[in-house]
Design an enzyme around this catalytic site. Structure first.
Site, short mmCIF file in Angstrom:
data_model
loop_
_atom_site.label_atom_id
_atom_site.label_comp_id
_atom_site.label_asym_id
_atom_site.label_seq_id
_atom_site.Cartn_x
_atom_site.Cartn_y
_atom_site.Cartn_z
N MET A 4 38.88 33.36 34.12
CA MET A 4 39.65 33.60 35.34
C MET A 4 40.85 34.49 35.06
O MET A 4 41.14 35.42 35.82
CB MET A 4 40.11 32.28 35.95
CG MET A 4 39.01 31.49 36.60
SD MET A 4 39.67 29.97 37.31
CE MET A 4 38.64 28.79 36.49
N GLY A 24 41.53 30.44 42.42
CA GLY A 24 40.95 30.99 41.21
C GLY A 24 39.60 30.38 40.91
O GLY A 24 39.41 29.17 41.02
N HIS A 25 38.66 31.24 40.58
CA HIS A 25 37.35 30.77 40.16
C HIS A 25 36.67 31.88 39.38
O HIS A 25 37.02 33.05 39.51
CB HIS A 25 36.49 30.34 41.36
CG HIS A 25 36.26 31.41 42.38
ND1 HIS A 25 35.05 32.01 42.54
CD2 HIS A 25 37.10 31.98 43.27
CE1 HIS A 25 35.14 32.92 43.51
NE2 HIS A 25 36.37 32.92 43.97
N ALA A 26 35.75 31.51 38.54
CA ALA A 26 34.98 32.46 37.75
C ALA A 26 33.52 32.01 37.75
O ALA A 26 33.20 30.92 38.23
CB ALA A 26 35.52 32.52 36.32
N HIS A 70 28.74 25.83 42.13
CA HIS A 70 29.89 26.70 42.40
C HIS A 70 29.98 27.01 43.90
O HIS A 70 31.03 26.83 44.50
CB HIS A 70 29.73 28.00 41.60
CG HIS A 70 30.83 28.98 41.78
ND1 HIS A 70 31.94 28.99 40.96
CD2 HIS A 70 31.02 29.97 42.68
CE1 HIS A 70 32.75 29.95 41.35
NE2 HIS A 70 32.21 30.57 42.39
#
Length: 115
Positions: A4, A24-26, A70
């Site tokens: 991230m 925030g995320h990846a 996700h």
């Protein structure tokens, strides 16, 4: 987490999605043991470099083990964040009980506090 941070360094403050709010995320990673999220508030906002939405006082981080997990959790979080009353609730949370109630609301009642 490092993924991230690297994404923000490379792409800029794209995670700052609204005034005072960063999400925030990846991509899912094997480093993630369980799909989950974390929420933190900052008394003094943090500047991410987003001229329209800085400073950020509320950060939500999503980590997941698979694309399906996700997308499912991201949808729940975005639905929750779209209600301005929920943003106020997040900013006013101060106790463990507050955190449990918020997690329950995001998860649709599927999160239970352990004894």
């Amino acid at each position: 987490m490092n993924n991230m941070i690297e994404s923000v360094k490379k792409l800029g403050p794209y995670i700052v999605i609204a005034p005072g709010l960063a999400l925030g995320h990846a991509r899912p990673s094997e480093a993630v043991k369980e799909t989950s999220f974390a929420i933190t508030t900052f008394q003094n906002g943090i500047k991410f470099g987003n001229k329209d939405n800085d400073p950020v006082d509320l950060v939500v981080i999503l980590a997941s083990t698979s694309d399906t997990a996700h997308l499912s959790l991201l949808q729940k979080i975005v639905t929750f964040l779209n209600d301005s009353k929920n943003l106020d609730t997040l900013r006013g949370a101060t106790t463990h009980a507050d955190a449990v109630l918020i997690a329950n609301k995001i998860n649709g009642g599927n999160q239970h506090e352990s004894s």
